[in-house]
Design an enzyme around this catalytic site. Structure first.
Site, PDB file in Angstrom:
ATOM      1  N   ARG A  39       1.252  -0.930  -0.395  1.00  0.00           N
ATOM      2  CA  ARG A  39       0.180  -0.125   0.191  1.00  0.00           C
ATOM      3  C   ARG A  39       0.846   1.519  -0.187  1.00  0.00           C
ATOM      4  O   ARG A  39       0.772   2.141  -0.377  1.00  0.00           O
ATOM      5  CB  ARG A  39      -1.115  -0.308   1.147  1.00  0.00           C
ATOM      6  CG  ARG A  39      -2.302  -0.835   1.170  1.00  0.00           C
ATOM      7  CD  ARG A  39      -3.061  -0.654   1.458  1.00  0.00           C
ATOM      8  NE  ARG A  39      -4.517  -1.581   1.669  1.00  0.00           N
ATOM      9  CZ  ARG A  39      -5.580  -1.855   2.263  1.00  0.00           C
ATOM     10  NH1 ARG A  39      -5.118  -1.413   3.461  1.00  0.00           N
ATOM     11  NH2 ARG A  39      -6.295  -2.431   1.525  1.00  0.00           N
ATOM     12  N   LYS A 200     -19.604 -18.884   1.422  1.00  0.00           N
ATOM     13  CA  LYS A 200     -20.691 -18.427   1.902  1.00  0.00           C
ATOM     14  C   LYS A 200     -21.852 -17.781   0.359  1.00  0.00           C
ATOM     15  O   LYS A 200     -21.355 -16.326   0.624  1.00  0.00           O
ATOM     16  CB  LYS A 200     -21.025 -18.541   2.911  1.00  0.00           C
ATOM     17  CG  LYS A 200     -21.289 -19.208   3.377  1.00  0.00           C
ATOM     18  CD  LYS A 200     -21.348 -19.022   5.567  1.00  0.00           C
ATOM     19  CE  LYS A 200     -21.462 -20.428   6.009  1.00  0.00           C
ATOM     20  NZ  LYS A 200     -21.326 -20.256   7.645  1.00  0.00           N
ATOM     21  N   GLY A 361     -10.875  -9.096  -0.748  1.00  0.00           N
ATOM     22  CA  GLY A 361     -10.362 -10.198   0.093  1.00  0.00           C
ATOM     23  C   GLY A 361      -9.192 -10.320  -0.430  1.00  0.00           C
ATOM     24  O   GLY A 361      -8.264 -10.708  -0.449  1.00  0.00           O
ATOM     25  N   GLY A 384     -13.113  -4.743   0.094  1.00  0.00           N
ATOM     26  CA  GLY A 384     -14.481  -3.690   0.030  1.00  0.00           C
ATOM     27  C   GLY A 384     -14.700  -2.716  -1.085  1.00  0.00           C
ATOM     28  O   GLY A 384     -16.004  -2.979  -1.313  1.00  0.00           O
TER      29      GLY A 384
HETATM   30  P1  AMP Z   1     -15.125 -15.361   0.475  1.00  0.00           P
HETATM   31  O1  AMP Z   1     -13.698 -14.440   2.054  1.00  0.00           O
HETATM   32  O2  AMP Z   1     -16.541 -15.114   1.103  1.00  0.00           O
HETATM   33  O3  AMP Z   1     -14.262 -14.888  -0.376  1.00  0.00           O
HETATM   34  O4  AMP Z   1     -14.277 -16.734   0.769  1.00  0.00           O
HETATM   35  C1  AMP Z   1     -13.158 -17.232   0.390  1.00  0.00           C
HETATM   36  C2  AMP Z   1     -12.760 -18.138   1.351  1.00  0.00           C
HETATM   37  O5  AMP Z   1     -13.409 -19.408   1.404  1.00  0.00           O
HETATM   38  C3  AMP Z   1     -11.281 -18.740   1.368  1.00  0.00           C
HETATM   39  O6  AMP Z   1     -10.466 -18.611   2.405  1.00  0.00           O
HETATM   40  C4  AMP Z   1     -11.302 -20.819   1.017  1.00  0.00           C
HETATM   41  O7  AMP Z   1     -10.783 -21.728   1.818  1.00  0.00           O
HETATM   42  C5  AMP Z   1     -12.642 -20.569   1.308  1.00  0.00           C
HETATM   43  N1  AMP Z   1     -13.294 -21.993   0.294  1.00  0.00           N
HETATM   44  C6  AMP Z   1     -13.445 -21.786  -0.943  1.00  0.00           C
HETATM   45  N2  AMP Z   1     -14.079 -23.061  -1.762  1.00  0.00           N
HETATM   46  C7  AMP Z   1     -14.399 -24.109  -0.157  1.00  0.00           C
HETATM   47  C8  AMP Z   1     -14.791 -24.903  -0.442  1.00  0.00           C
HETATM   48  N3  AMP Z   1     -15.221 -25.318  -1.354  1.00  0.00           N
HETATM   49  N4  AMP Z   1     -14.692 -24.806   1.120  1.00  0.00           N
HETATM   50  C9  AMP Z   1     -14.852 -24.579   2.112  1.00  0.00           C
HETATM   51  N5  AMP Z   1     -14.639 -23.054   2.225  1.00  0.00           N
HETATM   52  C10 AMP Z   1     -13.995 -23.019   0.495  1.00  0.00           C
END
Ligand code: AMP
Length: 410
Positions: A39, A200, A361, A384
């Site tokens: 940064r 999720k 992220g 974000g």
């Molecule tokens: P996000 O912050 O929602 O973009 O999620 C990123 C996280 O999703 C990472 O830490 C990944 O390890 C996790 N992730 C991706 N695919 C899977 C999966 N099939 N099962 C569990 N976690 C997952």
């Protein structure tokens, strides 16, 4: 298309005091050593350009989550050394961001010197977007420049109100971010494909709802894909073996219906990698959707069939926007799909066939892990703010820099 004010719009900078809102919220270890200077490094070109044009530069930023004034843990004084090193110039620190001390330091500034002021968030007024605080902040300056794209989704005093008090413009980094995201999503060369992964569905609803109306193809992968697969009637997926969100099944169906109505093709996993344990190098196997074990195995990545299908879709497209890993990329070998698709996107980009924009992220770490971080067209440093842009939301810190939003006297 919206046009924005840039440094060029500020006219002659010679002898002018320019206040630069940067994002110097860098990671630091317990001994106050900066562990990643990205940064700082990325705002250096703006500081240099301003100085080369004769401006006196005063840098301001937020840092961490301070509990009021005097919280030394969150003092920006810890980054002086790194800023000096990155700039090759003397940096003088002032332990406040408003008031007489700051004015005196500005009055005494040497020609080849940069001022760094204390953490903006030592004042509650910053987060509240308080106009009186913004007026105090810009008092010593003639001009205001903002490079803090990663904070642009917040209408904090230094992001919006300050830019409305005196002539203001985007710095090079913010202009670069906005330009890349506009090319990626607002004004793309089509076909446009988006890849959305992560854990999720519930955290990415706005994002998916916006994307299905804008992109030609949407790859949904990672844990969030499981809810869509379940909604599509894949019964072998259940709450024990995946992150499926049973309360989101109708939402997933609605997103798929909106996609159909907007001619957006959704690409879901065709095969998955299941693992006995949630740990690196755990026992694992690739299975078709009809053969997912009901108990004792978790879905941690997508398989080779899915990888080939996604890569074939990338071949058909001219622009890619990517947020979120395809699997649990932090653990080998469950980074396989993320790596292979990232490497293919990087090859297409290097061959001039694809414009690739990624961010938000974990995406940057996932692409770094795949060894392609410098082979995409653009990787955003913002988390974000990148996501909110992908959600189609207006970012107040960017909107205030629009040519027709000039309350400031340009
Ligand atoms: P996000 O912050 O929602 O973009 O999620 C990123 C996280 O999703 C990472 O830490 C990944 O390890 C996790 N992730 C991706 N695919 C899977 C999966 N099939 N099962 C569990 N976690 C997952």
């Amino acid at each position: 298309m919206t046009e924005y004010r840039t440094i060029k719009d500020l006219g002659n900078l010679n002898g002018k005091v320019v206040m630069l809102r940067a994002d110097l919220n860098v990671p630091m270890d317990e001994n106050f050593n900066v562990t990643n200077t990205a940064r700082i490094d990325r705002t250096v070109p703006t500081i240099q350009t301003l100085m080369n044009n004769g401006a006196k530069v005063v840098v301001i930023s937020h840092f961490g989550r301070p509990e009021g004034k005097g919280d030394m843990k969150n003092s920006l004084s810890h980054i002086v050394k790194d800023l000096e090193k990155a700039l090759g110039k003397k940096v003088t620190f002032v332990d406040d961001c408003i008031g007489e001390k700051v004015q005196n330091a500005v009055n005494n500034m040497g020609k080849d010197e940069v001022l760094l002021l204390e953490n903006l968030r030592f004042y509650d007024e910053e987060k509240k977007g308080n106009e009186a605080f913004a007026k105090e902040l810009v008092k010593p300056a003639d001009l205001y420049v903002s490079d803090a794209f990663s904070t642009a989704h917040r209408a904090h005093a230094s992001m919006v109100a300050a830019a409305q008090q005196i002539p203001s413009a985007m710095g090079l980094l913010m202009a670069e971010e906005v330009n890349a995201l506009t090319t990626g999503l607002n004004n793309p060369v089509r076909p446009l494909i988006a890849i959305v992964g992560g854990s999720k569905v519930s955290t990415k609803l706005d994002l998916l709802n916006n994307l299905v109306k804008k992109v030609d193809k949407l790859v949904i992968s990672g844990g969030m894909a499981h809810t869509f697969m379940k909604a599509n009637g894949i019964d072998t997926i259940n709450e024990n073996n995946s992150l499926v969100q049973m309360d989101m099944l109708d939402t997933a169906k609605e997103i798929m219906a909106t996609a159909k109505a907007n001619n957006c093709e959704i690409i879901l996993p065709q095969d998955v990698v299941v693992s006995k344990e949630f740990k690196p190098m755990a026992e694992h196997k690739t299975v078709d959707l009809t053969n997912i074990p009901a108990e004792g195995w978790s879905l941690l990545d997508v398989g080779e069939k899915t990888i080939a299908a996604i890569n074939a879709k990338l071949d058909e497209c001219k622009t890619l926007v990517w947020n979120g890993p395809l699997g649990v990329f932090e653990m080998k070998p469950f980074d396989n799909a993320t790596n292979k698709v990232a490497q293919h996107a990087a090859e297409l980009t290097q061959a001039g066939k694809l414009t690739s924009v990624a961010g938000g992220g974990d995406t940057v770490s996932a692409l770094e892990n795949a060894g392609v971080a410098n082979k995409f067209t653009y990787i955003s440093t913002a988390g974000g703010a990148f996501l909110e842009w992908m959600e189609g939301k207006e970012l107040p810190g960017v909107a205030v820099m629009a040519r027709d939003a000039v309350k400031a006297a340009i």
